[in-house]
Design an enzyme around this catalytic site. Structure first.
Site, PDB file in Angstrom:
ATOM      1  N   ASP A 325       0.831  -1.200   0.000  1.00  0.00           N
ATOM      2  CA  ASP A 325       0.000   0.000   0.000  1.00  0.00           C
ATOM      3  C   ASP A 325       0.875   1.264   0.000  1.00  0.00           C
ATOM      4  O   ASP A 325       1.883   1.341   0.701  1.00  0.00           O
ATOM      5  CB  ASP A 325      -0.882  -0.023   1.258  1.00  0.00           C
ATOM      6  CG  ASP A 325      -2.004   0.988   1.199  1.00  0.00           C
ATOM      7  OD1 ASP A 325      -2.739   0.997   0.197  1.00  0.00           O
ATOM      8  OD2 ASP A 325      -2.143   1.779   2.159  1.00  0.00           O
ATOM      9  N   GLU A 354       1.860  -0.657  -5.003  1.00  0.00           N
ATOM     10  CA  GLU A 354       0.777   0.214  -5.445  1.00  0.00           C
ATOM     11  C   GLU A 354       1.395   1.555  -5.841  1.00  0.00           C
ATOM     12  O   GLU A 354       1.760   2.357  -4.992  1.00  0.00           O
ATOM     13  CB  GLU A 354      -0.254   0.433  -4.328  1.00  0.00           C
ATOM     14  CG  GLU A 354      -1.480   1.178  -4.832  1.00  0.00           C
ATOM     15  CD  GLU A 354      -2.114   2.143  -3.837  1.00  0.00           C
ATOM     16  OE1 GLU A 354      -3.193   2.674  -4.124  1.00  0.00           O
ATOM     17  OE2 GLU A 354      -1.519   2.384  -2.760  1.00  0.00           O
ATOM     18  N   ASP A 421     -10.341   1.516  -5.463  1.00  0.00           N
ATOM     19  CA  ASP A 421     -10.070   2.957  -5.388  1.00  0.00           C
ATOM     20  C   ASP A 421     -10.564   3.727  -6.601  1.00  0.00           C
ATOM     21  O   ASP A 421     -10.328   4.925  -6.704  1.00  0.00           O
ATOM     22  CB  ASP A 421      -8.552   3.202  -5.258  1.00  0.00           C
ATOM     23  CG  ASP A 421      -8.001   2.845  -3.891  1.00  0.00           C
ATOM     24  OD1 ASP A 421      -8.779   2.800  -2.916  1.00  0.00           O
ATOM     25  OD2 ASP A 421      -6.789   2.598  -3.799  1.00  0.00           O
TER      26      ASP A 421
HETATM   27  C1  ARE Z   1     -11.747   7.576   2.884  1.00  0.00           C
HETATM   28  C2  ARE Z   1     -13.024   7.818   2.119  1.00  0.00           C
HETATM   29  C3  ARE Z   1     -12.770   8.738   0.947  1.00  0.00           C
HETATM   30  C4  ARE Z   1     -12.169  10.027   1.423  1.00  0.00           C
HETATM   31  C5  ARE Z   1     -10.917   9.721   2.250  1.00  0.00           C
HETATM   32  C6  ARE Z   1     -10.286  10.976   2.840  1.00  0.00           C
HETATM   33  O1  ARE Z   1     -13.529   6.560   1.681  1.00  0.00           O
HETATM   34  O2  ARE Z   1     -13.974   8.975   0.243  1.00  0.00           O
HETATM   35  O3  ARE Z   1     -11.800  10.839   0.321  1.00  0.00           O
HETATM   36  O4  ARE Z   1     -11.243   8.812   3.304  1.00  0.00           O
HETATM   37  O5  ARE Z   1     -10.529  11.119   4.170  1.00  0.00           O
HETATM   38  C7  ARE Z   1      -8.129   3.769   2.560  1.00  0.00           C
HETATM   39  C8  ARE Z   1      -9.576   3.441   2.273  1.00  0.00           C
HETATM   40  C9  ARE Z   1     -10.293   4.653   1.726  1.00  0.00           C
HETATM   41  C10 ARE Z   1     -10.128   5.824   2.682  1.00  0.00           C
HETATM   42  C11 ARE Z   1      -8.654   6.086   2.894  1.00  0.00           C
HETATM   43  C12 ARE Z   1      -8.403   7.189   3.911  1.00  0.00           C
HETATM   44  O6  ARE Z   1      -9.625   2.378   1.359  1.00  0.00           O
HETATM   45  O7  ARE Z   1     -11.664   4.352   1.586  1.00  0.00           O
HETATM   46  O8  ARE Z   1     -10.753   6.954   2.089  1.00  0.00           O
HETATM   47  O9  ARE Z   1      -8.035   4.897   3.395  1.00  0.00           O
HETATM   48  O10 ARE Z   1      -8.967   6.838   5.114  1.00  0.00           O
HETATM   49  C13 ARE Z   1      -3.553   7.934  -3.602  1.00  0.00           C
HETATM   50  C14 ARE Z   1      -2.406   7.116  -3.039  1.00  0.00           C
HETATM   51  C15 ARE Z   1      -2.760   5.654  -2.990  1.00  0.00           C
HETATM   52  C16 ARE Z   1      -4.071   5.411  -2.233  1.00  0.00           C
HETATM   53  C17 ARE Z   1      -5.141   6.280  -2.859  1.00  0.00           C
HETATM   54  C18 ARE Z   1      -6.445   6.181  -2.100  1.00  0.00           C
HETATM   55  O11 ARE Z   1      -1.246   7.315  -3.858  1.00  0.00           O
HETATM   56  O12 ARE Z   1      -1.733   4.955  -2.343  1.00  0.00           O
HETATM   57  O13 ARE Z   1      -4.733   7.671  -2.874  1.00  0.00           O
HETATM   58  N1  ARE Z   1      -4.479   4.010  -2.225  1.00  0.00           N
HETATM   59  C19 ARE Z   1      -4.265   3.120  -1.062  1.00  0.00           C
HETATM   60  C20 ARE Z   1      -5.368   2.076  -0.947  1.00  0.00           C
HETATM   61  C21 ARE Z   1      -6.626   2.751  -0.471  1.00  0.00           C
HETATM   62  C22 ARE Z   1      -6.398   3.169   0.968  1.00  0.00           C
HETATM   63  C23 ARE Z   1      -5.102   3.834   1.179  1.00  0.00           C
HETATM   64  C24 ARE Z   1      -4.121   3.821   0.214  1.00  0.00           C
HETATM   65  C25 ARE Z   1      -4.764   4.291   2.519  1.00  0.00           C
HETATM   66  O14 ARE Z   1      -5.517   1.359  -2.115  1.00  0.00           O
HETATM   67  O15 ARE Z   1      -7.765   1.940  -0.554  1.00  0.00           O
HETATM   68  O16 ARE Z   1      -7.462   4.073   1.358  1.00  0.00           O
HETATM   69  O17 ARE Z   1      -4.282   3.147   3.221  1.00  0.00           O
HETATM   70  C26 ARE Z   1      -4.499   9.870  -8.401  1.00  0.00           C
HETATM   71  C27 ARE Z   1      -3.072   9.818  -7.837  1.00  0.00           C
HETATM   72  C28 ARE Z   1      -2.876   8.701  -6.847  1.00  0.00           C
HETATM   73  C29 ARE Z   1      -4.013   8.649  -5.867  1.00  0.00           C
HETATM   74  C30 ARE Z   1      -5.289   8.411  -6.661  1.00  0.00           C
HETATM   75  C31 ARE Z   1      -6.515   8.229  -5.774  1.00  0.00           C
HETATM   76  O18 ARE Z   1      -4.625   9.241  -9.615  1.00  0.00           O
HETATM   77  O19 ARE Z   1      -2.134   9.649  -8.857  1.00  0.00           O
HETATM   78  O20 ARE Z   1      -1.655   8.868  -6.155  1.00  0.00           O
HETATM   79  O21 ARE Z   1      -3.761   7.580  -4.943  1.00  0.00           O
HETATM   80  O22 ARE Z   1      -5.512   9.507  -7.518  1.00  0.00           O
HETATM   81  O23 ARE Z   1      -6.731   9.353  -5.012  1.00  0.00           O
END
Ligand code: ARE
Ligand code: CA
Length: 574
Positions: A325, A354, A421
């Protein structure tokens, strides 16, 4: 010649060993600029020897560049330079020290060097990854196999999810659906986090050593992995090491004891006593996500702790790899150690980062084996779901992506079209299953691992998180059976053809909305033609001659090498 566009360096992805004897060489030029390219090469220590000469092959052409390739074999040590001839007969020599009109003397000091094929530096992902078809599961939403472990306030299966609704899915639920997964034909599952955490997604870990009781326990995890293995399915867990949960013991110790805490340096605390609102007084994941304090992986104690976690689950439960992650916000230093630990614990475990953008810094052989390939997904969404880019643009995007990495990396990239996501693919395609099918043909015949987000095969829809995490549809009458059968067929075709897993990729046709390419391996080839438009298209394609359609999505009419492509139809010719 347009010198400004001509490029090579003696490093990945322009020079790298494919095995202990062979070196792959790539050269870039401006598109349609150069007619022929040769490489002149010899052993670095063969002072007096003559250079051998070899023509290079044009492998990709896109809007900006042409890419030429060849593979050299010598006694592991290489000295080389290029000789280019343009359409108009202009000649140019290209060395590490720049361009020359005259061939450099043999005593010249500026040739390119590949000093030695160092075996330890050769990238080798687990063999099985090349054969992999992966299925992503969001455990709370896949299947509820044990009602006794349901969280309180569990919502009725199928209700619209909010950011914090629980539906009771669990590990038993996955075990109960192994037959379903087998019927589909996948051979690996990736589970988003399952360790103890207060949230429904479990990305805020309370305890890295406990399976969340709403999902099961360690014994249940062992049973899941054992039963998956018995059925030829690998299991990948989610490593959330960028941050922990607010309730993680080390962070709670800091909350209580402040700078006196043994764990103070595990985090980046700006101000103590700690506050979570209006803004957390410590560094977190994302923008002030107070439930997720960022872990300082530069700290050796944090490293030690997390590396032990990585090793523990491989040894204890026999998982086959980790998905990492927020992998791009953790130091390379940590990931190199992580690779050593994981590969020592299980030689053929897979490490999948990721990273949503160009992931080449992590894919050099010393850190990850693969990443979730979001650039692939973006191109596929724009071309197939939204139809907002042309085949020419699509070709540019995917060939540039291919040229970023070693071939061995491309073959194991996790090529997704959606995840927990993102909006679901079918939603982005406005519910048009025909468009999704074309994207799937591409996904299953392209270079890399096809990746299915649970429920896509049943025709599920959903907008952004949390809507893309709806409960899996199990009522047969609500599933899209046609789509499921289409997936099954593509999975079968992919499994049966080495060309699709190992073959090289050549674009044959990219005009308007029609895209065609060839996958070739050991003298056998498959030609894929996709008419990504809603009208009949007629194309001329010699390479289709003598081949039969094995997809049978629609009839292919031909007259000689003229092909009449039905609207919204793809063909896989063998
Ligand atoms: C929750 C709510 C969201 C809200 C957020 C903010 O559901 O609606 O916007 O809170 O408070 C996990 C949960 C999510 C949760 C989040 C925070 O699954 O539901 O959101 O925690 O509590 C970037 C990162 C990438 C990340 C994504 C989400 O680079 O690493 O953002 N993905 C991982 C997982 C997620 C997980 C987390 C990280 C945190 O796969 O599921 O979220 O552990 C662009 C950019 C990317 C960006 C992407 C999405 O394209 O290039 O860098 O990814 O958009 O925003
Ligand atoms: Ca349950």
């Amino acid at each position: 010649m347009i010198k400004e566009a001509i490029f090579h360096k003696s490093d990945i992805p322009y020079a790298y060993p494919v095995n202990k004897d062979q070196l792959k060489i790539v050269l870039r030029t401006a598109v349609f600029d150069v007619d022929r390219v040769y490489i002149l090469f010899k052993d670095r220590y063969d002072w007096l020897g003559k250079f051998k000469i070899k023509p290079m092959t044009l492998v990709h052409t896109n809007e900006l560049f042409d890419y030429y390739e060849t593979t050299l074999e010598l006694n592991k040590r290489f000295l080389y330079f290029f000789y280019l001839v343009s359409e108009t007969g202009e000649k140019l020599y290209y060395t590490e020290a720049g361009f020359f009109k005259k061939r450099p003397e043999d005593s010249f000091w500026g040739f390119f060097h590949y000093p030695y094929i160092r075996e330890k530096d050769i990238f080798s992902p687990p063999d099985w990854a090349n054969e992999c078809i992966v299925y992503q599961i969001f455990p709370d939403r896949f299947n509820n196999g044990d009602r006794t472990n349901d969280p309180e306030n569990v919502k009725p299966w199928g209700e619209k999810p909010t950011a914090d609704s629980f539906f009771g899915g669990d590990l038993q639920g996955i075990i109960d659906k192994i037959d379903y997964l087998k019927e589909l034909g996948i051979n690996a599952i990736y589970l988003t986090p399952i360790f103890l955490s207060p949230s429904t997604h479990k990305y805020d870990t309370t305890d890295y050593y406990t399976i969340d009781p709403h999902f099961g326990d360690t014994e249940k995890a062992k049973e899941l992995v054992r039963k998956c293995h018995d059925n030829g399915i690998k299991v990948i867990f989610d490593a959330v090491f960028n941050h922990c949960g607010y309730d993680f013991f080390a962070f709670q110790d800091v909350v209580k004891n402040g700078p006196k805490s043994k764990y103070w340096d595990w985090f980046n605390v700006y101000e103590w006593p700690i506050k979570t609102h209006p803004k957390p007084t410590y560094e977190t994941f994302g923008e002030n996500v107070w439930r997720m304090p960022k872990l300082m992986t530069k700290n050796p104690e944090v490293q030690k702790y997390l590396l032990e976690v990585a090793e523990y689950w491989i040894k204890e439960v026999d998982i086959d790899g980790w998905r990492l992650d927020v992998a791009n916000e953790i130091d390379h230093h940590f990931w190199r150690k992580f690779r050593e630990v994981v590969k020592n614990a299980k030689k053929d475990a897979i490490i999948v980062g990721e990273v949503w953008h160009d992931a080449s810094p992590w894919l050099r052989g010393d850190q990850f084996d693969s990443v979730m390939n979001y650039p692939f997904r973006n191109a596929v969404v724009d071309f197939f779901a939204k139809r907002k880019i042309s085949a020419v643009k699509f070709n540019t995007l995917i060939t540039e992506q291919l040229m970023r990495h070693m071939d061995s990396v491309n073959r194991v990239m996790f090529n997704l079209i959606g995840s927990h996501d993102t909006e679901r693919f079918l939603t982005l395609a406005n519910g048009m299953v025909a468009r999704m099918k074309l994207a799937l043909v591409f996904q299953f015949t392209f270079v890399g691992v096809p990746y299915i987000y649970y429920g896509d095969e049943a025709g599920m829809v959903g907008g952004f998180d949390p809507d893309c995490r709806r409960c899996m549809i199990w009522e047969e009458e609500k599933q899209n059976k046609g789509l499921f059968e289409f997936y099954k067929k593509l999975i079968r075709i992919r499994k049966e053809h080495e060309e699709l897993k190992y073959g090289n990729f050549t674009t044959l046709y990219a005009v308007g909305r029609v895209f065609a390419f060839r996958r070739e391996y050991k003298g056998n080839s498959i030609v894929v033609i996709i008419n990504n438009s809603s009208k009949e298209e007629v194309i001329f394609l010699e390479e289709a001659g003598g081949k039969e359609d094995i997809l049978k999505m629609g009839e292919l009419k031909r007259s000689g090498n003229l092909l009449y492509l039905k609207p919204n139809t793809a063909y896989i010719l063998k």
